[in-house]
Each structure stands twice: as C-alpha cells, then as structure tokens.
Design an enzyme around this catalytic site. Structure first.
Site, PDB file in Angstrom:
ATOM      1  N   GLY A  89      -2.714  15.051 -10.519  1.00 42.36           N
ATOM      2  CA  GLY A  89      -2.354  15.966  -9.443  1.00 42.36           C
ATOM      3  C   GLY A  89      -1.965  17.310 -10.015  1.00 42.36           C
ATOM      4  N   ARG A  90      -1.186  18.077  -9.256  1.00 44.00           N
ATOM      5  CA  ARG A  90      -0.803  19.412  -9.721  1.00 44.00           C
ATOM      6  C   ARG A  90       0.352  19.397 -10.713  1.00 44.00           C
ATOM      7  NH1 ARG A  90       0.032  22.094  -4.618  1.00 44.00           N
ATOM      8  NH2 ARG A  90       1.578  23.297  -5.739  1.00 44.00           N
ATOM      9  N   GLU A  93      -0.124  20.707 -14.382  1.00 43.87           N
ATOM     10  CA  GLU A  93      -0.369  22.129 -14.646  1.00 43.87           C
ATOM     11  C   GLU A  93       0.906  22.867 -15.008  1.00 43.87           C
ATOM     12  OE1 GLU A  93      -0.493  24.777 -10.579  1.00 43.87           O
ATOM     13  OE2 GLU A  93      -2.046  23.277 -10.807  1.00 43.87           O
ATOM     14  N   CYS A 119      -6.575  11.854 -14.023  1.00 40.95           N
ATOM     15  CA  CYS A 119      -6.924  13.096 -13.337  1.00 40.95           C
ATOM     16  C   CYS A 119      -6.547  14.327 -14.167  1.00 40.95           C
ATOM     17  CB  CYS A 119      -6.244  13.082 -11.966  1.00 40.95           C
ATOM     18  SG  CYS A 119      -6.686  14.385 -10.827  1.00 40.95           S
ATOM     19  N   HIS A 120      -5.644  15.148 -13.647  1.00 39.06           N
ATOM     20  CA  HIS A 120      -5.211  16.362 -14.330  1.00 39.06           C
ATOM     21  C   HIS A 120      -4.249  16.083 -15.483  1.00 39.06           C
ATOM     22  CE1 HIS A 120      -6.884  18.137 -10.677  1.00 39.06           C
ATOM     23  NE2 HIS A 120      -6.863  19.314 -11.286  1.00 39.06           N
ATOM     24  N   TYR A 139     -10.187  14.715 -14.043  1.00 38.20           N
ATOM     25  CA  TYR A 139     -10.784  15.314 -12.862  1.00 38.20           C
ATOM     26  C   TYR A 139     -11.809  16.339 -13.367  1.00 38.20           C
ATOM     27  CZ  TYR A 139     -11.296  17.558  -8.366  1.00 38.20           C
ATOM     28  OH  TYR A 139     -11.812  18.062  -7.199  1.00 38.20           O
TER      29      TYR A 139
END
Length: 172
Positions: A89-90, A93, A119-120, A139
């Site tokens: 997810g975010r 980041e 994913c991320h 991702y």
C-alpha cells in the site's frame, strides 16, 4: 513447526488486505507477529486503505480499517525476530524514509533471515539497498525502483508470489 517471532512493518494507508490478512493468518498458524509503525506506539492505530481496480489507469483508494499496533516501534530489537514482513500500500512510500526502518530491514537481509514483501513493500527493500542481484515481484508500478536498485523484477500474476533464497515477494 514451532511458531516463529515475526516483525511486521506497517504504515498509515497501507493496503488493508496486505496488513490484516497476513497478520491474522500468521497469528492463526501459531506465529507471534509484532506490528509496528515508525513514530507510533503499542495500542495506537494506523489507517488502512482498500485499493480497488475500477477500470482506471491505477487503483482507487477507499477507507479501510483502523489497525491496532501491538508493539512499539522504538522498542524493536530486530535480532530477537526470526523474520520480517513488509506490508504494501502507500505506507512503504514514507516509512522507507525512516533510517531505523532501513537499519531493521538491512539486519534481516544481512542475517539471511526470511523477508516477505507485498506490493509496494519492495520500496522499503530498494531504499535499504538489499535487493541487488535478487529476483522479486512487487506492484507493477514499483518495477522501475526494483530494477534501479539492482533487482530483477518478476512480472507475475497478482495472485502469485516469487521466492529468491529467503526473500518472498508478491505484487498483491
């Protein structure tokens, strides 16, 4: 197999299913999982997000749940854990900007302990510079970061995973 002690790195607006499901599944099969987030303490929460694919160029983001952390980030002794899980997810980041997150991640890679990245989550691995020469998935939007960090991006199905040594990764 006896249960292992696992550390899970999460962050606000991490993908709900990539936090809740692994946490619950790993706990259900007998592992002790400590979910932590930089700048947060045990019993505080993070907000999760649900990524939905509705025909746009990328996913849309819907509110998820409040996920309660069960350990303090500042108290983490990475040497006391058997493996690392990095949720997607975010969250990755911005948690990758935390030097302690990178130190923790490097410890698991250097000690050749299992690491799972969803994913991320590959963004944390790339920032920690631990994927050089490794084959991993993420991702698809993270493929350039994987390659720039010296990894080989595995373009696999969203319902698949890839392993390289003790690194397990998946796009979703």
């Amino acid at each position: 197999m006896a249960g292992k002690r696992l550390l899970m790195l999460v962050g606000d607006f991490g993908e709900d299913y990539e936090i809740m499901v692994p946490f619950q599944a790993l706990t259900m099969v007998g592992h002790e999982v400590h979910a932590v987030c930089p700048d947060k303490k045990k019993d505080q929460t993070i907000k999760t997000a649900i990524h939905d694919f509705e025909g746009d160029q990328t996913y849309t983001e819907k509110p998820g749940h409040r996920f309660t952390l069960n350990a303090d980030f500042d108290s983490v002794d990475e040497s006391s854990y058997d493996g690392l899980v990095i949720a997607g997810g975010r969250g990755p980041e911005y948690i990758r900007l935390n030097q302690r997150v990178l130190e923790i991640t490097r410890h698991f890679a250097d000690a050749d302990k299992p690491i799972a990245a969803i994913c991320h989550g590959a963004q944390v691995l790339a920032a920690a510079d631990v994927i050089r020469g490794k084959r991993l998935s993420a991702y698809p939007a993270c493929a350039p970061e994987v390659r720039l960090a010296g990894g080989e991006y595995a373009d696999i199905g969203m319902d698949e995973a890839v392993t390289d040594g003790k690194l397990v990764s998946a796009p979703a």
